[in-house]
Design a protein around this motif. Sequence first.
Motif, short mmCIF file in Angstrom:
data_model
loop_
_atom_site.label_atom_id
_atom_site.label_comp_id
_atom_site.label_asym_id
_atom_site.label_seq_id
_atom_site.Cartn_x
_atom_site.Cartn_y
_atom_site.Cartn_z
N GLU A 172 1.08 -1.21 0.05
CA GLU A 172 0.01 -0.24 0.17
C GLU A 172 0.74 1.08 -0.05
O GLU A 172 1.66 1.43 0.62
CB GLU A 172 -1.04 0.03 1.25
CG GLU A 172 -1.79 1.22 1.34
CD GLU A 172 -3.08 0.97 2.37
OE1 GLU A 172 -3.73 1.90 2.38
OE2 GLU A 172 -2.78 -0.04 3.29
N HIS A 179 0.55 5.74 -0.39
CA HIS A 179 -0.01 6.99 -0.72
C HIS A 179 0.69 8.16 -0.84
O HIS A 179 1.67 8.31 -0.32
CB HIS A 179 -1.13 7.27 0.59
CG HIS A 179 -2.07 6.34 0.87
ND1 HIS A 179 -3.30 6.01 0.18
CD2 HIS A 179 -1.99 5.11 1.69
CE1 HIS A 179 -3.95 5.00 0.39
NE2 HIS A 179 -3.09 4.43 1.54
N THR A 187 -3.74 1.47 -3.51
CA THR A 187 -3.80 3.02 -2.85
C THR A 187 -5.06 3.43 -3.07
O THR A 187 -6.12 2.52 -3.67
CB THR A 187 -2.81 3.67 -3.82
OG1 THR A 187 -2.91 5.08 -2.93
CG2 THR A 187 -3.61 4.19 -5.40
N HIS A 197 -10.83 2.82 -4.75
CA HIS A 197 -9.62 1.87 -4.49
C HIS A 197 -8.94 1.58 -5.86
O HIS A 197 -9.59 1.34 -6.82
CB HIS A 197 -10.17 0.39 -3.90
CG HIS A 197 -10.87 0.56 -2.60
ND1 HIS A 197 -10.35 0.79 -1.51
CD2 HIS A 197 -12.24 0.95 -2.24
CE1 HIS A 197 -11.07 0.77 -0.21
NE2 HIS A 197 -12.32 1.19 -1.12
N GLU A 237 -5.43 -0.56 -7.82
CA GLU A 237 -4.45 -1.83 -7.72
C GLU A 237 -3.42 -1.63 -9.17
O GLU A 237 -3.93 -1.29 -10.06
CB GLU A 237 -5.03 -2.88 -7.75
CG GLU A 237 -3.93 -4.15 -7.51
CD GLU A 237 -4.59 -5.32 -7.16
OE1 GLU A 237 -4.10 -5.96 -6.39
OE2 GLU A 237 -5.36 -5.85 -8.16
#
Length: 133
Positions: A66, A68, A100, A129, A131
Motif C-alpha cells: 500500500e 499513498h 492505493t 480503490h 491496484e
Amino acid sequence: IQASISLTASEIEIIDVVMAAWDASKWQFHDGYGFDDFAADTSCWEFWPVVVDGVLAGVILVNGPELHCCIKPAFFRRWATPGMYRRVMRHKALHGRLVTTVNVDHDAGREFVERFGFTMTGNTGHVLHYEMR
C-alpha cells in the motif's frame, strides 16, 4: 520549512516529513481527526520524502504493497521524477503489486494514479480503490 531553505532527502527530520504528509492530506479526514491521530496511525509506515528544487514537496507513505502520495498542491505535476518512478516500481517488484486509495473529490490524485498505471478496483463510499499488478 521555508521555501528559501534548500534540502536533500537525507537532511529532513521525521517530524517534518510527517507534518508534510499531514498538511497535504488533512483535508480528506473527518472532523475530530487531527495530527496526533494521523501520526499514530502512520507510525509503522515508511515515509519517502519528495523534494522538489530543494523544498519538501510532500511524502509517499508506504506500508507493504500500500502506498499513498501526499503532495502539496503547489507541486502537482512536477514532483514525480523518473527516479521516484523507478523507486516505486522496485517496490512493486518486491511486493508483486501496489494498492492505493483516492478520495473521489481529489481530481488531481485520481488523474495521477490512473496516469501512473493503477486500475480502479472498486469504491467504498467516497474512497476509490486502485491496484497496479
